[in-house]
Each structure stands twice: as structure tokens, then as C-alpha cells.
Design an enzyme around this catalytic site. Structure first.
Site, PDB file in Angstrom:
ATOM      1  N   ARG A  27       0.811  -1.219   0.000  1.00  0.00           N
ATOM      2  CA  ARG A  27       0.000   0.000   0.000  1.00  0.00           C
ATOM      3  C   ARG A  27       0.848   1.274   0.000  1.00  0.00           C
ATOM      4  O   ARG A  27       0.324   2.377  -0.083  1.00  0.00           O
ATOM      5  CB  ARG A  27      -0.907   0.026   1.239  1.00  0.00           C
ATOM      6  CG  ARG A  27      -1.848  -1.146   1.335  1.00  0.00           C
ATOM      7  CD  ARG A  27      -2.648  -1.084   2.613  1.00  0.00           C
ATOM      8  NE  ARG A  27      -3.528   0.049   2.602  1.00  0.00           N
ATOM      9  CZ  ARG A  27      -4.767   0.032   2.122  1.00  0.00           C
ATOM     10  NH1 ARG A  27      -5.258  -1.085   1.623  1.00  0.00           N
ATOM     11  NH2 ARG A  27      -5.509   1.105   2.136  1.00  0.00           N
ATOM     12  N   TRP A  75       2.749   5.963   1.885  1.00  0.00           N
ATOM     13  CA  TRP A  75       2.857   6.413   0.493  1.00  0.00           C
ATOM     14  C   TRP A  75       2.691   7.920   0.562  1.00  0.00           C
ATOM     15  O   TRP A  75       1.622   8.408   0.914  1.00  0.00           O
ATOM     16  CB  TRP A  75       1.761   5.766  -0.354  1.00  0.00           C
ATOM     17  CG  TRP A  75       1.892   6.073  -1.818  1.00  0.00           C
ATOM     18  CD1 TRP A  75       2.645   5.393  -2.732  1.00  0.00           C
ATOM     19  CD2 TRP A  75       1.260   7.135  -2.551  1.00  0.00           C
ATOM     20  NE1 TRP A  75       2.525   5.963  -3.977  1.00  0.00           N
ATOM     21  CE2 TRP A  75       1.689   7.041  -3.895  1.00  0.00           C
ATOM     22  CE3 TRP A  75       0.396   8.160  -2.207  1.00  0.00           C
ATOM     23  CZ2 TRP A  75       1.267   7.914  -4.891  1.00  0.00           C
ATOM     24  CZ3 TRP A  75      -0.022   9.055  -3.197  1.00  0.00           C
ATOM     25  CH2 TRP A  75       0.413   8.916  -4.519  1.00  0.00           C
ATOM     26  N   GLY A 102      -4.853   8.480   4.582  1.00  0.00           N
ATOM     27  CA  GLY A 102      -5.858   9.337   3.936  1.00  0.00           C
ATOM     28  C   GLY A 102      -5.287  10.718   3.705  1.00  0.00           C
ATOM     29  O   GLY A 102      -4.066  10.916   3.772  1.00  0.00           O
ATOM     30  N   GLU A 493       4.654   0.121 -15.818  1.00  0.00           N
ATOM     31  CA  GLU A 493       4.598   0.303 -14.367  1.00  0.00           C
ATOM     32  C   GLU A 493       5.636  -0.516 -13.610  1.00  0.00           C
ATOM     33  O   GLU A 493       6.058  -0.112 -12.540  1.00  0.00           O
ATOM     34  CB  GLU A 493       3.192   0.070 -13.804  1.00  0.00           C
ATOM     35  CG  GLU A 493       2.714  -1.346 -13.781  1.00  0.00           C
ATOM     36  CD  GLU A 493       1.328  -1.482 -13.149  1.00  0.00           C
ATOM     37  OE1 GLU A 493       1.007  -0.764 -12.199  1.00  0.00           O
ATOM     38  OE2 GLU A 493       0.568  -2.351 -13.619  1.00  0.00           O
ATOM     39  N   LYS A 608      -0.715  -0.035  -4.121  1.00  0.00           N
ATOM     40  CA  LYS A 608      -1.720  -0.975  -4.607  1.00  0.00           C
ATOM     41  C   LYS A 608      -3.124  -0.382  -4.588  1.00  0.00           C
ATOM     42  O   LYS A 608      -3.897  -0.586  -5.505  1.00  0.00           O
ATOM     43  CB  LYS A 608      -1.660  -2.241  -3.745  1.00  0.00           C
ATOM     44  CG  LYS A 608      -2.599  -3.337  -4.181  1.00  0.00           C
ATOM     45  CD  LYS A 608      -2.102  -4.002  -5.434  1.00  0.00           C
ATOM     46  CE  LYS A 608      -3.008  -5.117  -5.904  1.00  0.00           C
ATOM     47  NZ  LYS A 608      -2.741  -5.414  -7.331  1.00  0.00           N
TER      48      LYS A 608
HETATM   49  O1  M6R Z   1      -8.067  -1.368  -6.949  1.00  0.00           O
HETATM   50  P1  M6R Z   1      -8.476  -0.830  -8.272  1.00  0.00           P
HETATM   51  O2  M6R Z   1      -8.777  -1.900  -9.258  1.00  0.00           O
HETATM   52  O3  M6R Z   1      -9.572   0.175  -8.198  1.00  0.00           O
HETATM   53  O4  M6R Z   1      -7.188  -0.060  -8.795  1.00  0.00           O
HETATM   54  C1  M6R Z   1      -7.180   0.649  -9.995  1.00  0.00           C
HETATM   55  C2  M6R Z   1      -5.788   0.973 -10.416  1.00  0.00           C
HETATM   56  O5  M6R Z   1      -5.133   1.752  -9.457  1.00  0.00           O
HETATM   57  C3  M6R Z   1      -4.952  -0.283 -10.673  1.00  0.00           C
HETATM   58  O6  M6R Z   1      -5.560  -1.114 -11.600  1.00  0.00           O
HETATM   59  C4  M6R Z   1      -3.545   0.105 -11.181  1.00  0.00           C
HETATM   60  O7  M6R Z   1      -3.632   0.691 -12.445  1.00  0.00           O
HETATM   61  C5  M6R Z   1      -2.633  -1.121 -11.185  1.00  0.00           C
HETATM   62  N1  M6R Z   1      -1.332  -0.757 -10.669  1.00  0.00           N
HETATM   63  C6  M6R Z   1      -2.412  -1.682 -12.535  1.00  0.00           C
HETATM   64  O8  M6R Z   1      -1.577  -2.790 -12.525  1.00  0.00           O
END
Ligand code: M6R
Length: 613
Positions: A27, A75, A102, A493, A608
Site C-alpha cells: 500500500r 505512500w 488518507g 509500471e 496498490k
Molecule cells: O483497486 P483498483 O482496481 O480500483 O485499482 C485501480 C488501479 O489503481 C490499478 O488497476 C492500477 O492501475 C494497477 N497498478 C495496474 O496494474
């Protein structure tokens, strides 16, 4: 973003917190810290970098025995990643310490006011302001700390999950949430608090998901939850179904590789109990009560971010092909601020692995306020999005720890495929025979993914050839266009190589200018309606000496004759191809990143779950 863990009970808190922080490191990993209460008082230990840096720092601190503690992995939002900006943050008196996940949006106003009244600040964070704001209310109102928290929560704007310790109450933790997740594990005379259930699972499977605007006070072995309006609530205790192995690497070098290889099982798990091809049955329990609305919707709006948005793009093809309902796919971040036209006749699908993405949550709230029905497709059980939607279907992919989403993507597409098939059948836009044929084909997908994974060594060898490339292009059409976008996102990424995905035909409107002998182009050229057209695009790249890596259908000879490398996936229905064609692209990005020495599971600057907008 940011992970928080806390413990109070009879066990040593520090090892529980450190282990929990490691589980939550996905996270955020800019800094880590803990606060403990022992004979020496309330002490904060924190360090820039990963949890392992914090562990090294703790080695020099003597014996740290405490049965209460809080921990944080950060983060960075406000203030660069360094020791001072790391959490926990002390109050001015150093009697309290707080961890926060947050963003406090009005921190600047609060800070100015506090400064005018003599407060000083060590860090640049909004969280330290939050802590000192609570302290100020506590002092000025001469009230208990929990009352000060409650009053403060009426004044702060933004998102938070917080846990606070107080030197004067060494058996007490005070926690609260709004917008950021907080799970409470209930043990025997002990409690665990965390941003998700992974730090808790090995101690207890009984958990409470704290709701927005709730405050939990754990004091002297008992838990009380009340709203910020001071109304006591009766929390529901959920049984966690997660297995410990699901959050461990199980012999793989990285979580990402493990998660790629889990896909035959995760897709099968997603379909289990829902798809029964032999008897021509497909049932998604979450849709049952909303099928009427779904069937009669004027429009389907899909909202998501990142990889989940790519799954949404695949779903656009699925719903339009099978159910003939118009679909719009929206970046949640754009949708929420665009004043979109939404009505009660719209069926909104929100897709999210984590179920915590701030923009997706905000898009849901907006669509809800306009009267639309909202359906969630989430992986994390009990997550904020799962609870904010009217109904939903879980993807059942199991915990995804690698920051790059892999098995969640294929599980999302599996759920969306089942939804599109159910809808098409109910609306009569799919004939019975076609429906049954597709159900039977869908059931073969886990086995076909297994076969696709066998290409791993071959892809590893290809990766070695391209690991130093500076750019990549990914091209596909139709169902494979979103796969091209996803392939490019995966590569950039985790390997930090610049990569772009395009619909193959768009190449000649600009990107073709980039093609030379240095440019690897990944084509997704499976046998489908646009195959011939994609073959022409391959010729165009070849004529300009680009290097071609092509994902093709097993037995293809045409592309084999042109491409530098081919990666074969089993034949399947055109609509199901993304479930197979994305696999080699995931593996390619994984190996290239490993060969470049990148941190595959925790790429730089990423987290994440993106709980800030
Ligand atoms: O948890 P979520 O599916 O809502 O997250 C969306 C994006 O942050 C997530 O898919 C991100 O693009 C990943 N790092 C892609 O691998």
C-alpha cells in the site's frame, strides 16, 4: 494508500506490527514507523524506506516490550519521503501518537490557526496537523481524548483511517474512519486493527469492518463502537474466509509471478457455483434482484481506473455484442468532475480490485445521487466500494499483493463476461444455442490459461532480447485493443520502459513515425474478425524494420512467417480471447522488469490501492 496496523492485548505488539506492516507494504513503501508504550513511556520509532529499514533501526533501540502499539507504512502525499514525515506523529505534549491513512484537505487552514496559537510542526504532513488539532480540542474543552477525536472529526475535511495511543491510558486504542479502510480483528481479549485483513488473518478470522464516521474505542479488553454523532452501534462480526497461504509467496520469487500462475485457479474460482455449462445454467447471485433494472437499462456506464478500466473496455465489447445495450466506459477521475448526464435508467458498473480507489468511490456516489443503480465488481471482500454499491459480484481472485494487477484483471473480465452472457440471454439478443455453446467454451478457459502459461520459458528468452529497449508499442483491435493497453501499462509500471497501447489501425495516424529497427512492437493478432487487418499492420511495421513480437492463435502460419517472435494462445471464442491473450503480455513485462533489476512487486512511486484522488 498507506497501511496501518495496531495491536492491543497480551502478546508482544512489536512483532505483530512489523509482520503486519510487511503484509501492507504493497500500500506504500516510502517510510515505516511504530509507536509503543513501555516502561520508558510512549516512544515513536520511524525511518524512511521500507519496513526492513525500520527493523534495522529498531535493532539499536534495546529491548522493546509492549502489549500495545501502532504502525504505519507510508505512500507520501504531503511532504517528501523522509524520517520526519514518517508516521506515527506525536502530539505537541508527546502524550499521544497517531497513525493516519488518507488526506486531510483542510489541513492548511487548521495548521495556520494552530500556528497562530503557538503550535509548532516538525513535519510537512497533514497528519501531524490532524494529531495536533485533536490535541488542541482535548486541551481547550478539557474533555476525554475520544471526545476530542469525535469533535475533531466534525471539523476535518477529507479521508482518514486513524489510530491513536495515549500514554495516560496504556490499554486503550482509539480508531476512526471515513473513506479509508479499517478492519478490526477480534481475538480473545486482544484486538488487531489494520487497513486490510492480511495482518490479522493468522490470529483470528473474526473481523469487523468499521464504517465511515464510526469511532472504535478499545479499552481494557473491550470494544465499543459509536458514530461521530455519539450513537452506539452494534457491530456485525464477519468470518474471514481468506487462507494464510493466499498471502504468502508459496515458493515463487515474486507475488506477481505467483499471481500470474494462479490464474487458471482464480478464473475457475470466479466461475465456481455460478457457471454450470452442462445444464446450460449461469447465475450471478448479486444480479438476481437487479436483473430487471439491468435488462431494461437505457445505457450501461462502466467506471474504474487503471487495469480495472481496461477490464471495463473489454466489457464494452461484451455487453454491446451479446446484449445490444449501449455502453460507455469512463475513467472515474474524469467522470466525477464532468457533470455527466446520468438518470435512473442507467445501470452503472464500478470495477475495482481493491474496492478502495478514491476516484471510483466518488464516481459511485455521484451516480447514486442521480438515481442510477450501481453494481460493484470488486475483489476485496467487505471493501468500501463493495459496501457503497447497491449490489455486486465479487471476483474471488483471492488476495492480489503485487502492485501490478494480473489475476484480478482476468477475474474481472470473467465476471463481466458472465454478466454479459446472462444479460444477452435474458434479453433474447443471444439465442439459446449460441448461449449454451458460449457457456461450454467459457468453462474451458481455465485449462486454456494453464496451456498458455507453458510459454513462460520461451517468453523469458524473448525478454532477454528486449530488456534494454527504451520504448514499446502494443497494438490490437477489437477485443484485443484493451489488451494492448493493458500490456503497455504492465510493462511501464514495473520495468519503467515507456510503452504505449493503441488500436492497431491508429498506428498510421501518428505512432508509425516512431517505428525503426530499435522499436519492439507487440501485436495481438489472434484469429478474429480483424485478423486480416492486423496482418496488414504487421506488414507495415515490418516494412519499417520494427521488431515484431506477435501473440497469435495456435497453429497460425501467416504471422509466424512475418514476426520475429510468435507466442501462441489456444483458440477460443473471440469474446474470450482477452482472458488468454493478456497472459503472455503479463509474463513478458514480468521477466523484462526482473532482468532490469526492478522491484516487481513494489514498483517505484506506486501503491496498490489509490485512496487519494
Ligand atoms: O483497486 P483498483 O482496481 O480500483 O485499482 C485501480 C488501479 O489503481 C490499478 O488497476 C492500477 O492501475 C494497477 N497498478 C495496474 O496494474
Amino acid at each position: 494508500m498507506c497501511g496501518i496496523v495496531a495491536y492491543v492485548g497480551q502478546q508482544e505488539a512489536l512483532p505483530i506490527i512489523i509482520k503486519g506492516l510487511k503484509r501492507l507494504e504493497y500500500r506504500g513503501y516510502d517510510s515505516a514507523g511504530v509507536a509503543l508504550i513501555d516502561k520508558r513511556g510512549l516512544n515513536v520509532y520511524k525511518k524512511k524506506g521500507k519496513v526492513s529499514e525500520l527493523e534495522n533501526h529498531l535493532l539499536g533501540q534495546g529491548d522493546l516490550h509492549s502489549t500495545i502499539g501502532i504502525g504505519h507504512t507510508r505512500w507520501a502525499t504531503h511532504g517528501e519521503p523522509n524520517d520526519v514525515n514518517a508516521h506515527p506523529h506525536y502530539s505537541s505534549s508527546e502524550k499521544f501518537a497517531m497513525i493516519h491513512n488518507g488526506i486531510i484537505e483542510n489541513y492548511d487552514v487548521l495548521k495556520t490557526d494552530l500556528k497562530n496559537r503557538g503550535y509548532t510542526f516538525q513535519s510537512e504532513t497533514d497528519s501531524e496537523v490532524f494529531m495536533k488539532f485533536i490535541e488542541d480540542i482535548h486541551k481547550n474543552n478539557n474533555c476525554s481524548l475520544e471526545e476530542a477525536v469525535r469533535l475533531a472529526l466534525h471539523k476535518v475535511v477529507g479521508a482518514y483511517a486513524i489510530v491513536i495511543m495515549n500514554i495516560e491510558e496504556p490499554d486503550t486504542l482509539i480508531a476512526a474512519r471515513k473513506g479509508s479502510p479499517l478492519v478490526i480483528g477480534v481475538g480473545k481479549n486482544e484486538y488487531f486493527l489494520a487497513s486490510d485483513a492480511t495482518p490479522i488473518i493468522e490470529y483470528t478470522n473474526q473481523v469487523i469492518y468499521l464504517d465511515d464516521y464510526e469511532i472504535a474505542v478499545i479499552r481494557d479488553g473491550s470494544l465499543q463502537i459509536k458514530t461521530i454523532e455519539n450513537v452506539e452501534t452494534n457491530p456485525y462480526i464477519n468470518q474471514l474466509e481468506m487462507e494464510l497461504e493466499a498471502i504468502e509467496k508459496g515458493g515463487y520469487e515474486h507475488f506477481m509471478l505467483k499471481e500470474i500462475f494462479e490464474q487458471p485457479r482464480s478464473i475457475a474460482d470466479c466461475m465456481r457455483g455460478r457457471l454450470d455449462a452442462k445444464n446450460g445454467r449461469l447465475v450471478l447471485g448479486g444480479l438476481r434482484d437487479y436483473m430487471n433494472k439491468f435488462q431494461n437499462a437505457d445505457r450501461i456506464i462502466i467506471t474504474a481506473c487503471g487495469t480495472s478500466w481496461h477490464a471495463g473496455l473489454v466489457a464494452e465489447y461484451l455487453f454491446e455484442e451479446f446484449a445490444r445495450i449501449p455502453v460507455e466506459v469512463e475513467y472515474a477521475s474524469e467522470f466525477r468532475y464532468r457533470n455527466p448526464v446520468i438518470s435512473e435508467k442507467d445501470f452503472v458498473i464500478a470495477i475495482s480490485q481493491s474496492g478502495e480507489t478514491a476516484d471510483t468511490l466518488a464516481a459511485i456516489e455521484l451516480a447514486k445521487s442521480k438515481g442510477a443503480t450501481i453494481f460493484g465488481v470488486c475483489n476485496v471482500v467487505g471493501s468500501s466500494i463493495a459496501r457503497a454499491t447497491h449490489a455486486g459480484s465479487y471476483t474471488h481472485a483471492g488476495p492480489e499483493i503485487g502492485v501490478a494487477s494480473t489475476k484480478a484483471f482476468t477475474a474481472q473480465i470473467s465476471v463481466l463476461t458472465m454478466m454479459a452472457l446472462m444479460l444477452g440471454y435474458q434479453r433474447g439478443t443471444l439465442t439459446e444455442s449460441k448461449y449454451v455453446q458460449l457457456l461450454n467454451e467459457l468453462e474451458t478457459i481455465p485449462g486454456k490459461v494453464e496451456r498458455t502459461l507453458k510459454m513462460n520459458p520461451n517468453i523469458e528468452a524473448i525478454s532477454a532480447e528486449y530488456k534494454n529497449a527504451r520504448n514499446f508499442l502494443y497494438l490490437g483491435r477489437g477485443y484485443n485493443f484493451p489488451v494492448a493497453l493493458e500490456g503497455a501499462l504492465k510493462l511501464k509500471e514495473i520495468s519503467y520502459i515507456h510503452a504505449e497501447g493503441y488500436p492497431a489501425a491508429e498506428m498510421k495516424h501518428g505512432p508509425i513515425a516512431l517505428i525503426d529497427e530499435e522499436m519492439p512492437v507487440v501485436f495481438i493478432a489472434t484469429k478474429d474478425n480483424s485478423y486480416e487487418k492486423v496482418v496488414s499492420n504487421i506488414q507495415e511495421v515490418k516494412a519499417r524494420k520494427g521488431k515484431i513480437i506477435a501473440v497469435v492463435t495456435e497453429g497460425d502460419t501467416v504471422v509466424r512467417g512475418m514476426a520475429d517472435h510468435v507466442l501462441e494462445v489456444p483458440d477460443t471464442a473471440e469474446a474470450f480471447v482477452p482472458l488468454l491473450s493478456v497472459i503472455p503480455l503479463q509474463i513478458l513485462s514480468y521477466h523484462i522488469a526482473v532482468m532490469r533489476g526492478c522491484n516487481v512487486d513494489q514498483p517505484r512511486n506506486l501503491a496498490k490501492s489509490v485512496t487519494v484522488e
